[in-house]
Scaffold this motif. Structure first.
Motif, PDB file in Angstrom:
ATOM      1  N   ALA A   1       0.891  -0.925  -0.021  1.00 19.83           N
ATOM      2  CA  ALA A   1      -0.394   0.021  -0.036  1.00 19.83           C
ATOM      3  C   ALA A   1       0.996   1.172  -0.341  1.00 19.83           C
ATOM      4  N   GLY A   2       0.670   2.656  -1.027  1.00 20.58           N
ATOM      5  CA  GLY A   2       0.981   3.474  -0.756  1.00 20.58           C
ATOM      6  C   GLY A   2       2.137   3.182  -1.893  1.00 20.58           C
ATOM      7  N   TRP A   3       2.634   2.157  -2.274  1.00 25.29           N
ATOM      8  CA  TRP A   3       3.438   2.717  -3.390  1.00 25.29           C
ATOM      9  C   TRP A   3       2.639   2.109  -4.826  1.00 25.29           C
ATOM     10  N   SER A   4       3.501   2.360  -6.183  1.00 22.43           N
ATOM     11  CA  SER A   4       2.780   1.923  -7.604  1.00 22.43           C
ATOM     12  C   SER A   4       4.235   1.666  -8.505  1.00 22.43           C
ATOM     13  N   ASN A   5       3.961   1.632  -9.205  1.00 27.32           N
ATOM     14  CA  ASN A   5       4.770   1.299 -10.223  1.00 27.32           C
ATOM     15  C   ASN A   5       4.764   2.887 -11.071  1.00 27.32           C
ATOM     16  N   THR A   6       5.374   4.232 -11.150  1.00 30.95           N
ATOM     17  CA  THR A   6       6.313   4.880 -11.134  1.00 30.95           C
ATOM     18  C   THR A   6       5.082   5.227 -13.106  1.00 30.95           C
ATOM     19  N   GLY A   7       5.455   4.620 -14.203  1.00 35.72           N
ATOM     20  CA  GLY A   7       5.081   4.417 -15.159  1.00 35.72           C
ATOM     21  C   GLY A   7       5.524   6.248 -15.902  1.00 35.72           C
ATOM     22  N   GLY A   8       5.052   6.564 -17.582  1.00 37.73           N
ATOM     23  CA  GLY A   8       5.876   7.377 -18.170  1.00 37.73           C
ATOM     24  C   GLY A   8       7.025   6.723 -18.366  1.00 37.73           C
ATOM     25  N   GLY A   9       7.182   4.994 -18.746  1.00 31.68           N
ATOM     26  CA  GLY A   9       8.436   4.691 -19.897  1.00 31.68           C
ATOM     27  C   GLY A   9       8.950   4.458 -18.298  1.00 31.68           C
ATOM     28  N   PHE A  10       9.411   4.887 -17.452  1.00 34.39           N
ATOM     29  CA  PHE A  10       9.968   3.431 -16.799  1.00 34.39           C
ATOM     30  C   PHE A  10       9.469   2.266 -16.377  1.00 34.39           C
ATOM     31  N   VAL A  11      10.032   1.504 -16.053  1.00 34.26           N
ATOM     32  CA  VAL A  11      10.930   0.262 -15.900  1.00 34.26           C
ATOM     33  C   VAL A  11       9.782   0.027 -14.933  1.00 34.26           C
ATOM     34  N   ALA A  12       8.780  -0.882 -14.494  1.00 32.49           N
ATOM     35  CA  ALA A  12       8.120  -1.315 -13.399  1.00 32.49           C
ATOM     36  C   ALA A  12       8.858  -2.596 -12.445  1.00 32.49           C
ATOM     37  N   ALA A  13       8.356  -2.487 -11.945  1.00 35.67           N
ATOM     38  CA  ALA A  13       9.036  -3.451 -10.311  1.00 35.67           C
ATOM     39  C   ALA A  13       8.803  -5.058 -10.581  1.00 35.67           C
ATOM     40  N   GLN A  14       9.607  -5.693 -10.588  1.00 34.50           N
ATOM     41  CA  GLN A  14       9.431  -7.104 -11.571  1.00 34.50           C
ATOM     42  C   GLN A  14      10.592  -7.376 -11.336  1.00 34.50           C
ATOM     43  N   TYR A  15      11.105  -8.765 -10.876  1.00 35.00           N
ATOM     44  CA  TYR A  15      11.787  -9.713 -10.510  1.00 35.00           C
ATOM     45  C   TYR A  15      12.317 -11.215 -11.814  1.00 35.00           C
ATOM     46  N   ARG A  16      13.380 -11.318 -12.343  1.00 34.31           N
ATOM     47  CA  ARG A  16      13.024 -13.140 -12.613  1.00 34.31           C
ATOM     48  C   ARG A  16      14.645 -14.227 -11.757  1.00 34.31           C
ATOM     49  N   LEU A  17      14.706 -14.744 -11.619  1.00 28.54           N
ATOM     50  CA  LEU A  17      15.587 -16.053 -11.304  1.00 28.54           C
ATOM     51  C   LEU A  17      16.511 -16.347 -12.773  1.00 28.54           C
ATOM     52  N   ARG A  18      18.146 -16.238 -12.914  1.00 25.38           N
ATOM     53  CA  ARG A  18      18.442 -16.638 -13.922  1.00 25.38           C
ATOM     54  C   ARG A  18      18.848 -17.834 -13.398  1.00 25.38           C
ATOM     55  N   PRO A  19      19.021 -18.905 -13.797  1.00 31.06           N
ATOM     56  CA  PRO A  19      19.673 -20.334 -13.083  1.00 31.06           C
ATOM     57  C   PRO A  19      20.223 -20.643 -13.687  1.00 31.06           C
ATOM     58  N   VAL A  20      21.367 -20.053 -14.820  1.00 32.24           N
ATOM     59  CA  VAL A  20      22.936 -20.537 -14.682  1.00 32.24           C
ATOM     60  C   VAL A  20      23.743 -19.733 -14.428  1.00 32.24           C
TER      61      VAL A  20
END
Length: 133
Positions: free
Chosen positions: A25-44
């Motif tokens: 709550a209170g946080w949001s993705n900035t938008g407007g061309g900025f990268v959204a908050a995300q993650y990924r696992l790099r298995p190698v």
């Protein structure tokens, strides 16, 4: 035609998909061309990659703020990991003895910002977190 070994190597080197972070709550993705908050696992490399640009109306008092829902296995590091935030927007200046701000991923998976100045409105971050260190 590619051999089975070549196909296996290509599959291992393929970039895994990004998974959106569930923001608190209170946080949001900035938008407007900025990268959204995300993650990924790099298995190698056995690393978690985390990236985003998030906004808040204003964190009164600064300090620590948990900004994303807790991650679950296999996205939890073996130890608490801390990375610097790349960009912080706030209408004030840092005290000369303040370190940070940091993005922290504890072993519980509750991603948080630490040492934010008062009235922060936007934070950008990116980092690689080893899962076995």
């Amino acid at each position: 035609m590619a051999s089975t070994l070549e196909l296996l190597i290509l599959a291992m080197l393929a970039e895994p998909p990004w998974i959106p972070l569930s923001l608190q709550a209170g946080w949001s993705n900035t938008g407007g061309g900025f990268v959204a908050a995300q993650y990924r696992l790099r298995p190698v490399s056995n690393e978690l990659e985390i990236v985003g640009n998030v906004s808040h109306t204003a964190i009164v008092g600064g300090g620590t703020s948990i900004f994303a829902a807790s991650l679950v296995a296999p996205y939890l590091p073996a130890s608490t990991q801390k990375r610097g935030a790349q960009c912080v927007i706030a209408p004030n200046v840092y005290a000369s003895n303040t370190e940070g701000p940091f993005v922290v991923l504890p072993t519980s998976g509750a991603i948080q910002f630490q040492f934010l100045p008062v009235n922060v409105t936007q934070v950008e971050f990116h980092g690689f977190i080893p899962m076995d260190a």
